[in-house]
Design a protein around this motif. Sequence first.
Motif, PDB file in Angstrom:
ATOM      1  N   LYS A  46      56.387  51.244  58.679  1.00 30.72           N
ATOM      2  CA  LYS A  46      57.142  52.389  58.963  1.00 30.72           C
ATOM      3  C   LYS A  46      58.254  52.096  60.166  1.00 30.72           C
ATOM      4  N   GLY A  47      57.291  51.470  61.245  1.00 32.01           N
ATOM      5  CA  GLY A  47      57.963  51.206  62.366  1.00 32.01           C
ATOM      6  C   GLY A  47      58.759  50.080  62.478  1.00 32.01           C
ATOM      7  N   SER A  48      58.443  48.841  61.588  1.00 29.35           N
ATOM      8  CA  SER A  48      59.125  47.571  61.418  1.00 29.35           C
ATOM      9  C   SER A  48      60.258  48.024  60.632  1.00 29.35           C
ATOM     10  N   SER A  49      60.201  48.936  59.629  1.00 28.10           N
ATOM     11  CA  SER A  49      61.404  49.047  58.614  1.00 28.10           C
ATOM     12  C   SER A  49      62.473  50.019  59.549  1.00 28.10           C
ATOM     13  N   ARG A  50      62.143  50.602  60.347  1.00 32.17           N
ATOM     14  CA  ARG A  50      63.105  51.370  61.382  1.00 32.17           C
ATOM     15  C   ARG A  50      63.690  50.265  62.069  1.00 32.17           C
ATOM     16  N   PHE A  51      62.985  49.465  62.848  1.00 31.72           N
ATOM     17  CA  PHE A  51      63.512  48.412  63.611  1.00 31.72           C
ATOM     18  C   PHE A  51      64.481  47.509  62.851  1.00 31.72           C
ATOM     19  N   PHE A  52      63.975  47.397  61.664  1.00 32.17           N
ATOM     20  CA  PHE A  52      64.839  46.446  60.944  1.00 32.17           C
ATOM     21  C   PHE A  52      66.338  46.873  60.345  1.00 32.17           C
ATOM     22  N   THR A  53      66.050  48.240  60.193  1.00 24.51           N
ATOM     23  CA  THR A  53      67.415  48.846  59.744  1.00 24.51           C
ATOM     24  C   THR A  53      68.337  49.074  60.983  1.00 24.51           C
ATOM     25  N   ILE A  54      67.694  49.335  62.249  1.00 28.70           N
ATOM     26  CA  ILE A  54      68.342  49.557  63.515  1.00 28.70           C
ATOM     27  C   ILE A  54      69.144  47.926  63.818  1.00 28.70           C
ATOM     28  N   GLY A  55      68.224  47.097  63.609  1.00 30.19           N
ATOM     29  CA  GLY A  55      68.888  45.689  63.759  1.00 30.19           C
ATOM     30  C   GLY A  55      69.969  45.378  62.878  1.00 30.19           C
ATOM     31  N   LEU A  56      69.876  45.526  61.663  1.00 31.27           N
ATOM     32  CA  LEU A  56      71.149  45.437  60.686  1.00 31.27           C
ATOM     33  C   LEU A  56      72.230  46.230  61.065  1.00 31.27           C
ATOM     34  N   VAL A  57      72.037  47.459  61.459  1.00 34.30           N
ATOM     35  CA  VAL A  57      73.528  48.198  61.904  1.00 34.30           C
ATOM     36  C   VAL A  57      73.862  47.459  63.064  1.00 34.30           C
ATOM     37  N   ALA A  58      73.158  46.894  64.126  1.00 33.93           N
ATOM     38  CA  ALA A  58      73.642  46.401  65.163  1.00 33.93           C
ATOM     39  C   ALA A  58      74.166  45.164  64.788  1.00 33.93           C
ATOM     40  N   SER A  59      73.791  44.285  63.976  1.00 34.62           N
ATOM     41  CA  SER A  59      74.423  43.049  63.433  1.00 34.62           C
ATOM     42  C   SER A  59      75.523  43.465  62.710  1.00 34.62           C
ATOM     43  N   TRP A  60      75.767  44.532  61.975  1.00 31.79           N
ATOM     44  CA  TRP A  60      77.162  44.914  61.183  1.00 31.79           C
ATOM     45  C   TRP A  60      78.068  45.085  62.087  1.00 31.79           C
ATOM     46  N   TYR A  61      77.758  45.959  63.296  1.00 33.44           N
ATOM     47  CA  TYR A  61      78.629  46.260  64.460  1.00 33.44           C
ATOM     48  C   TYR A  61      79.271  45.078  65.210  1.00 33.44           C
ATOM     49  N   SER A  62      78.056  44.321  65.444  1.00 31.38           N
ATOM     50  CA  SER A  62      78.418  42.977  66.280  1.00 31.38           C
ATOM     51  C   SER A  62      79.632  42.074  65.626  1.00 31.38           C
ATOM     52  N   SER A  63      79.179  41.846  64.228  1.00 33.19           N
ATOM     53  CA  SER A  63      80.078  40.978  63.368  1.00 33.19           C
ATOM     54  C   SER A  63      81.284  41.546  63.267  1.00 33.19           C
ATOM     55  N   ASN A  64      81.452  43.042  62.897  1.00 27.74           N
ATOM     56  CA  ASN A  64      82.654  43.578  62.616  1.00 27.74           C
ATOM     57  C   ASN A  64      83.784  43.522  64.018  1.00 27.74           C
ATOM     58  N   ILE A  65      83.199  43.824  65.155  1.00 28.00           N
ATOM     59  CA  ILE A  65      83.830  43.938  66.240  1.00 28.00           C
ATOM     60  C   ILE A  65      84.276  42.581  66.847  1.00 28.00           C
ATOM     61  N   GLY A  66      83.226  41.770  66.549  1.00 26.80           N
ATOM     62  CA  GLY A  66      83.480  40.276  66.942  1.00 26.80           C
ATOM     63  C   GLY A  66      84.349  39.508  66.397  1.00 26.80           C
ATOM     64  N   VAL A  67      84.491  39.688  64.928  1.00 27.05           N
ATOM     65  CA  VAL A  67      85.695  38.880  64.440  1.00 27.05           C
ATOM     66  C   VAL A  67      86.878  39.475  64.493  1.00 27.05           C
ATOM     67  N   LEU A  68      86.950  40.996  64.742  1.00 22.13           N
ATOM     68  CA  LEU A  68      88.179  41.464  65.384  1.00 22.13           C
ATOM     69  C   LEU A  68      88.841  40.962  66.561  1.00 22.13           C
ATOM     70  N   LEU A  69      87.953  41.079  67.430  1.00 22.67           N
ATOM     71  CA  LEU A  69      88.448  40.665  68.908  1.00 22.67           C
ATOM     72  C   LEU A  69      88.774  39.016  68.843  1.00 22.67           C
ATOM     73  N   LEU A  70      87.970  38.284  68.328  1.00 23.34           N
ATOM     74  CA  LEU A  70      88.272  36.776  68.235  1.00 23.34           C
ATOM     75  C   LEU A  70      89.392  36.564  67.310  1.00 23.34           C
TER      76      LEU A  70
END
Length: 394
Positions: A90-114
């Motif tokens: 359960k803990g691993s699944s929660r951290f995996f989802t948080i990691g996915l959201v963080a990656s999505w935010y980073s890639s979205n904002i990163g490509v926009l700023l770049l």
Amino acid sequence: MAQIALTASPTLVSFKGGSKQGATLFSDSLRVSSGAAANLALSPSRGFGFVASDRIRRGNEGVAKVSGGLSYTWPDTNKPSDRDPPPGMKGSSRFFTIGLVASWYSSNIGVLLLNKYLLSNYGFKYPIFLTMCHMTACSLLSYVAIAWMKVVPMQTIRSRVQFFKISALSLVFCVSVVFGNVSLRFLPVSFNQAIGATTPFFTAVFAYLMTLKREAWLTYVTLIPVVTGVIIASGGEPSFHLFGFIMCIAATAARALKSVLQGILLSSEGEKLNSMNLLLYMAPIAVVFLLPATLIMEENVVGITLALARDDVKIIWYLLFNSSLAYFVNLTNFLVTKHTSALTLQVLGNAKGAVAVVVSILIFRNPVSVTGMLGYSLTVLGVILYSEAKKRSK
């Protein structure tokens, strides 16, 4: 042969299991005659208990045995159920989802700023060529992810008609990306995001014009603050540029048109493709559309890029990294939707726009007025209300 008889008199039933002992009073009991008398009663906390004149043993597996041969097995509540996921999972699944959201935010904002950095600050003024680099990376990385890494099962194009439908979507998609990149040459990211937040307005307009689909009146009311906020933000934007504004509005409208067309053209069960497979087929078609446009409208862009690389090799790394990020935007978008929900993605998307505005202001130091921020906040509020109204109308 054993005889079983129900007795209605209250019976005190004793049980012994592991380190616990106890006695419970029950209104009914079950009497078994087979050479040894035994009373059987249901316990709310432990299942069944046995009382007999002979020995009673309860093993580790939750089995009670009577010397006459009678036995009963009940679940041991001290043991976790096989259907319950381990706490660590359960803990691993929660951290995996948080990691996915963080990656999505980073890639979205990163490509926009770049994109903004390359097209405006760095001086690489070739948005069509930049878009073609994005689509080329999406073509190659989509094939690797689907054919080799098996991120999703590969879906095939089943007919020539389906191919032409995907081609039409790809053309509209190209227009939206190119116009969006062109607008970044003239507008700050904060204002670009404010205009982009009006996508629900254009989606509702195109859905009505093309399918005559009407939403509930409350849904249309929520679009008023969306449009009003952009008008206010436009009036208070210190870096307002008319051509950039028109390009950004066109990009937003094309993005909405693509989503409506996708629902119309790929509506039958045999033609539906998940977003990763759709990107696999749309991206190379987009490259075919963009190549002649690049050669005609951005003459000698390859030679100019190579000349820039001789002076500053970082431009090659910028383009490679930026193009890879463009693919990961789509990949993480798909994975976040898969592991959460489309509604969660919509809520996160609204918050992402606000985060992108703050980050861009901190990095590029573009001037922002109180009126502009008020208008953008009103637009985001309208989008949130629109999402809530759509959810309730379903």
